[in-house]
Motif scaffolding. Sequence first.
Motif, PDB file in Angstrom:
ATOM      1  N   VAL A 233     -10.677   1.756  -6.328  1.00  0.00           N
ATOM      2  CA  VAL A 233      -9.799   0.993  -7.103  1.00  0.00           C
ATOM      3  C   VAL A 233      -8.120   0.612  -5.621  1.00  0.00           C
ATOM      4  O   VAL A 233      -7.661   0.209  -5.144  1.00  0.00           O
ATOM      5  CB  VAL A 233      -8.893   1.507  -7.871  1.00  0.00           C
ATOM      6  CG1 VAL A 233      -7.303   0.932  -8.265  1.00  0.00           C
ATOM      7  CG2 VAL A 233      -9.642   1.024  -9.222  1.00  0.00           C
ATOM      8  N   VAL A 234      -8.372   1.749  -5.297  1.00  0.00           N
ATOM      9  CA  VAL A 234      -7.793   2.216  -3.619  1.00  0.00           C
ATOM     10  C   VAL A 234      -7.432   0.824  -2.474  1.00  0.00           C
ATOM     11  O   VAL A 234      -7.334   0.344  -2.301  1.00  0.00           O
ATOM     12  CB  VAL A 234      -7.363   3.244  -3.052  1.00  0.00           C
ATOM     13  CG1 VAL A 234      -7.044   3.479  -1.803  1.00  0.00           C
ATOM     14  CG2 VAL A 234      -6.782   4.424  -4.752  1.00  0.00           C
ATOM     15  N   LEU A 235      -9.028   0.347  -2.836  1.00  0.00           N
ATOM     16  CA  LEU A 235     -10.132  -0.815  -2.143  1.00  0.00           C
ATOM     17  C   LEU A 235      -9.341  -2.238  -2.330  1.00  0.00           C
ATOM     18  O   LEU A 235      -9.734  -2.763  -1.391  1.00  0.00           O
ATOM     19  CB  LEU A 235     -11.245  -0.105  -1.483  1.00  0.00           C
ATOM     20  CG  LEU A 235     -11.804   0.979  -0.472  1.00  0.00           C
ATOM     21  CD1 LEU A 235     -12.826   1.169  -0.805  1.00  0.00           C
ATOM     22  CD2 LEU A 235     -10.809   0.802   0.575  1.00  0.00           C
ATOM     23  N   GLY A 236      -9.128  -2.403  -3.610  1.00  0.00           N
ATOM     24  CA  GLY A 236      -8.977  -3.203  -3.982  1.00  0.00           C
ATOM     25  C   GLY A 236      -9.632  -3.695  -5.550  1.00  0.00           C
ATOM     26  O   GLY A 236      -9.218  -4.877  -5.965  1.00  0.00           O
ATOM     27  N   ALA A 237     -10.716  -2.955  -6.014  1.00  0.00           N
ATOM     28  CA  ALA A 237     -11.294  -3.068  -7.014  1.00  0.00           C
ATOM     29  C   ALA A 237     -10.566  -2.890  -8.455  1.00  0.00           C
ATOM     30  O   ALA A 237      -9.168  -2.444  -8.508  1.00  0.00           O
ATOM     31  CB  ALA A 237     -13.005  -2.682  -6.948  1.00  0.00           C
ATOM     32  N   THR A 238     -10.795  -3.961  -9.362  1.00  0.00           N
ATOM     33  CA  THR A 238     -10.452  -3.445 -10.300  1.00  0.00           C
ATOM     34  C   THR A 238     -11.507  -3.039 -11.249  1.00  0.00           C
ATOM     35  O   THR A 238     -12.127  -3.357 -11.363  1.00  0.00           O
ATOM     36  CB  THR A 238      -9.996  -4.604 -11.299  1.00  0.00           C
ATOM     37  OG1 THR A 238      -9.156  -5.972 -10.010  1.00  0.00           O
ATOM     38  CG2 THR A 238      -9.351  -4.661 -12.305  1.00  0.00           C
TER      39      THR A 238
END
Length: 144
Positions: free
Chosen positions: A111-116
């Motif tokens: 999530v920190v990398l941009g995943a949901t």
Amino acid sequence: MTLPIQVTFDCADPAALSRFWNEVLGYRLDSPPPPYESWDEALDAWNIPEERRNDASASVDPEGNGPRLWFQRVPEGKTAKNRVHLDVRAAVGLQGEERMAALEAKADSLVVLGATRVQRHEPDGLNFGHIVMQDPEGNEFCLD
């Protein structure tokens, strides 16, 4: 004889999506072909204009075991659920709460990398438990 495979992602930003998946899987950008020392050098030699330099990107397993990932720019966005998706094996050999805790930790880092995060599936008789995620462009994948 087996044949190697490449997994192709249609996307809006090949460079960014390639970087995301490199972080997720421990992959790296594919090297430019010889005799070029960098992609900029190769693209300059091939007369590729600046506005076309993010039309594609490729990522590879540095150990040579996993499939090559190819990211290609397409004009349309994602409109439906993937028919094929990646399962990222983030908790191999673990079961029960230990497994789910490992999957939760990996989900948080992605999530920190941009995943949901989409949905958590609890273990049952046939399923050891997994978490459904989406990459930054909405492509579904599972933490398994």
